[in-house]
Design an enzyme around this catalytic site. Structure first.
Site, PDB file in Angstrom:
ATOM      1  CD1 TRP A 358       0.884  -0.368   3.095  1.00  7.53           C
ATOM      2  CD2 TRP A 358      -0.598   1.404   3.474  1.00  7.53           C
ATOM      3  NE1 TRP A 358       0.953   0.300   4.452  1.00  7.53           N
ATOM      4  CE2 TRP A 358       0.119   1.088   4.589  1.00  7.53           C
ATOM      5  CE3 TRP A 358      -1.553   2.539   3.512  1.00  7.53           C
ATOM      6  CZ2 TRP A 358       0.058   2.111   5.580  1.00  7.53           C
ATOM      7  CZ3 TRP A 358      -1.696   3.297   4.518  1.00  7.53           C
ATOM      8  CH2 TRP A 358      -0.927   3.064   5.525  1.00  7.53           C
ATOM      9  CG  ASP A 359       4.913   0.876   1.690  1.00  5.66           C
ATOM     10  OD1 ASP A 359       3.891   0.294   2.074  1.00  5.66           O
ATOM     11  OD2 ASP A 359       6.011   0.948   2.084  1.00  5.66           O
ATOM     12  CD  GLU A 489       2.543  -3.727   9.501  1.00  5.13           C
ATOM     13  OE1 GLU A 489       3.889  -3.637   9.840  1.00  5.13           O
ATOM     14  OE2 GLU A 489       2.130  -4.006   8.287  1.00  5.13           O
ATOM     15  CE  LYS A 602       6.209  -1.249  11.731  1.00  4.49           C
ATOM     16  NZ  LYS A 602       5.907  -2.191  10.820  1.00  4.49           N
ATOM     17  CD  GLN A 603       2.847   1.893   9.660  1.00  9.01           C
ATOM     18  OE1 GLN A 603       3.496   0.917  10.001  1.00  9.01           O
ATOM     19  NE2 GLN A 603       2.483   2.453   8.649  1.00  9.01           N
TER      20      GLN A 603
HETATM   21  C1  BGC Z   1       4.675  -0.890   7.497  1.00  9.29           C
HETATM   22  C2  BGC Z   1       3.706  -1.088   6.338  1.00  9.29           C
HETATM   23  C3  BGC Z   1       4.329  -1.236   5.276  1.00  9.29           C
HETATM   24  C4  BGC Z   1       5.587  -1.841   5.080  1.00  9.29           C
HETATM   25  C5  BGC Z   1       6.312  -1.924   3.776  1.00  9.29           C
HETATM   26  C6  BGC Z   1       6.056  -2.199   7.454  1.00  9.29           C
HETATM   27  O1  BGC Z   1       6.871  -1.683   8.645  1.00  9.29           O
HETATM   28  O2  BGC Z   1       4.416  -1.291   8.892  1.00  9.29           O
HETATM   29  O3  BGC Z   1       2.934  -0.046   6.626  1.00  9.29           O
HETATM   30  O4  BGC Z   1       3.462  -1.123   4.151  1.00  9.29           O
HETATM   31  O5  BGC Z   1       6.397  -1.741   6.135  1.00  9.29           O
HETATM   32  O6  BGC Z   1       6.846  -0.654   4.007  1.00  9.29           O
END
Ligand code: BGC
Length: 661
Positions: A358-359, A489, A602-603
């Site tokens: 999804w990035d 996550e 986390k984000q």
């Molecule tokens: C992130 C995801 C991301 C993936 C690839 C993960 O660490 O939590 O949101 O899609 O890394 O960059």
């Protein structure tokens, strides 16, 4: 993070040789042109820790899945962009010794990535075990002007000796991936030959029959004067080398080796035509010579920079940082080929397998939308459109019906590759980002024809998914979305993640709006679409509207704060400042169980939603959510600070925005 690189507006610079930095520098100094890319491995033999990496976009291998506990719905394989032919190899043998920085005393070492020109250069002085001192200077680039072309220039000067020098210029397909699930090698040899100074190697993947063809022509100059040498041909399995012998090089004279390359894959050429294609192209490439090729390459890069450079005054490190990001995006994806996409780590290594996440839609898409021709963003959308049948199939595997699509968490060709249930099955918000990218594209371009021909079909399939993924809770008297993982996550299997619910609801409404638009302007296309996908407009929209009106969106009572997910407030409310520095990042110090139970994020999660839909919230809502969530966020994904930074800027907290930037 270890800081060992120099700060410069346009360059990444490493001074001094520290073997413990080699692997990280190989990533940071990587180069590419959207079609091929590579880590900054040394051309000459290196026996120290190193991760060899040469990649071709779209060339992947279905590496059989390896999990402890198999769950129905897991994919059979993880498709990874694989390490491919090592085409940079130039071994230098000084008398009896192979030049190997791991075994030398390195008295000077300088490496530079010039981001303006897309040029990787390196120089060093090394003393071998036998006491021979050599000076080396190398330059290489992967052409932005012609996707098949790359050139290496390697100059070597013996400083304190006169001895025979052997040069071995080679193509080596006998390579492996460090992350191979079963330690398997992925390539077989298909063809190799040498004729008219051109060495050619074609390898094919053991599964899926992808082919990569590489051709090289090596030329020599002694003190800038061209010299001709006959090659001794060395053939091994999946390997062809050309060995040259020099006994005429005197102390302080410089031998310059120029290696011209022409590399193609079966995405662009029939395998049995590769040899012909390469033998036709390579003489033209080498006739142009390093300087002309470099000029063409630079022009292409400079044109890109004209459109996308961001200038920052007063903070050179920030300037370097933003240019590094822009450089990486441009060299990972150029947008000419809608079969390709953007691996989260580009061509810098094996992490994330080069797959599409999804990035792309949530983070990279706006960059291309604003800095490139509209077709680039359109191609990114078409990539997903073309994979829609597979996304529907993916939905079916998980029990969804009637054309409901769940796009994969990670994919190369549309099939799901990811295999951790809490992400594969639960991180369904990715569907929302794909819908959002369509909206983003339209609001920038007004390409409504795209909506009619392609976008709407994707939107309906995603909306059908959301419709089936919700369930009605009689306790809440609301629709709910259970068992998900949000962007954060560090929480799995949560109920009613605000971000997921919000983007699901938004997608349903946007799909309805787009249906109205397409009906009013492209009725014929609309009619054939609804026939194709069996769309019962009034019935399906009625249910969607009911969900829109009644989908549960958790909120902290009597505040403006949207609740990340149900139960979040039961956690011990701490801030990231409460975590001792030596325990950061927590994902490398804490048990997973501890992370899951903590309040740490986390984000960007709620803030990700606020960032996307910022015009749908009041200033106070944005502000209060920001100050509630930011202190609890550990930003352990590089996708996090940028989003928070934009939102901080929106609320006028410039210091915070700058800190996060
Ligand atoms: C992130 C995801 C991301 C993936 C690839 C993960 O660490 O939590 O949101 O899609 O890394 O960059």
């Amino acid at each position: 993070m270890k800081k060992y690189l120099e700060v410069d507006e346009w360059k990444i610079i490493e001074k001094g040789f520290d073997p413990s930095n080699v692997e990280s520098s190989e990533s940071i100094f990587s180069i590419g042109n959207g079609k091929m890319g590579q880590r900054a491995n040394f051309e000459e033999h290196y026996s120290g820790h190193s991760l060899q990496g040469n990649y071709f976009a779209g060339i992947f291998y279905p590496d059989k899945t390896r999990v402890g506990w198999w769950k129905i719905g897991y994919p059979e394989y993880f498709g990874k962009m694989i390490n491919s032919v090592n085409w940079i190899g130039i071994d230098i043998i000084l008398g009896n010794e192979i030049l190997d920085l791991a075994k030398c005393t390195v008295t000077e070492f300088y490496r530079e990535l010039n981001m303006y020109d897309g040029l990787l250069a390196r120089s060093f002085t090394a003393i071998t075990k036998e006491g021979k001192t050599v000076k080396v200077f190398t330059r290489r680039f992967i052409s932005m002007a012609d996707f098949k072309t790359a050139v290496i220039e390697y100059s070597i000067t013996p400083i304190n000796f006169n001895d025979t020098i052997y040069v071995m210029s080679y193509l080596d397909g006998d390579v492996k991936n460090r992350d191979s699930n079963y330690k398997e090698k992925f390539w077989d040899e298909a063809e190799k030959c040498f004729d008219k100074e051109i060495a050619f190697l074609r390898v094919k993947t053991k599964k899926l029959d992808f082919h990569v063809g590489c051709g090289m022509k090596t030329e020599f100059y002694l003190n800038d004067k061209k010299i001709f040498k006959n090659a001794e041909i060395i053939k091994k399995d999946k390997y062809i080398g050309t060995r040259y012998f020099f006994n005429e090089i005197k102390q302080n004279e410089t031998l310059k080796i120029t290696k011209f390359l022409c590399n193609i894959t079966s995405l662009d050429c029939y395998p049995d035509k590769m040899l012909e294609e390469i033998t036709n192209n390579l003489p033209m490439i080498s006739n142009k010579g390093f300087n002309t090729l470099f000029e063409e390459h630079c022009n292409s890069w400079h044109k890109k920079w004209e459109k996308c450079d961001i200038k920052i005054e007063g903070d050179i490190e920030a300037q370097q940082g933003i240019r590094f990001n822009i450089f990486q995006l441009n060299q990972t994806y150029t947008g000419e080929d809608e079969r390709l996409n953007i691996g989260p780590k580009g061509f810098t290594g094996e992490k994330y397998g080069g797959g599409t996440y999804w990035d792309t839609e949530a983070f990279c898409f706006p960059f291309y939308l604003c800095t490139s021709n509209q077709n680039v963003a359109r191609n990114l959308l078409l990539y997903r459109y073309k994979q829609l049948p597979k996304a529907i199939e993916n939905g079916q595997k998980l029990g969804f019906t009637d054309g409901a699509a769940l796009f994969p968490m990670v994919t190369v060709n549309g099939e799901e590759c990811h295999n951790e249930w809490e992400i594969t099955f639960e991180e369904i918000h990715r569907n929302g980002a794909i819908a959002y990218a369509i909206y983003n594209y339209i609001r920038h371009t007004d390409d409504e024809e795209y909506l009619a021909k392609y976008g709407l079909e994707v939107l309906i399939a995603i909306s059908r998914f959301w419709k089936q993924r919700v369930n009605f809770s009689s306790v809440k008297n609301k629709y709910v979305i259970l068992g998900v993982t949000g962007p954060n996550e560090y929480e799995n299997n949560v109920n009613n993640n605000w971000y997921t619910n919000y983007i699901a609801r938004w997608t349903l409404q946007y799909t309805i709006d787009v249906i109205d638009l397409v009906k009013s302007k492209y009725i014929d296309i609309y009619n054939s679409l609804i026939k194709k996908i069996n769309f019962d407009e009034s019935k399906e929209i009625k249910v969607w509207k009911n969900i829109i009106d009644n989908l549960y969106l958790p909120i902290i009572e009597n505040t403006n704060i949207f609740l990340q997910q149900e139960g979040y407030l039961d956690k011990e409310m701490l801030t990231s400042k409460d975590i001792p520095q030596d325990q950061r990042p927590i994902n490398q110090h804490w048990s997973w169980d501890r992370i899951l139970r903590s309040c740490f994020i986390k984000q960007a999660d709620v803030i990700q939603g606020i960032y996307f839909f910022i015009d749908q919230f009041t200033f106070d809502q944005v502000k209060e959510n920001f100050y509630f969530y930011e202190p609890k966020t550990v930003h352990e994904s590089s996708l996090s600070p940028s989003i928070y930074s934009v939102v901080a800027s929106h609320i006028g907290d410039i210091n915070k925005a700058y800190e996060l930037y």
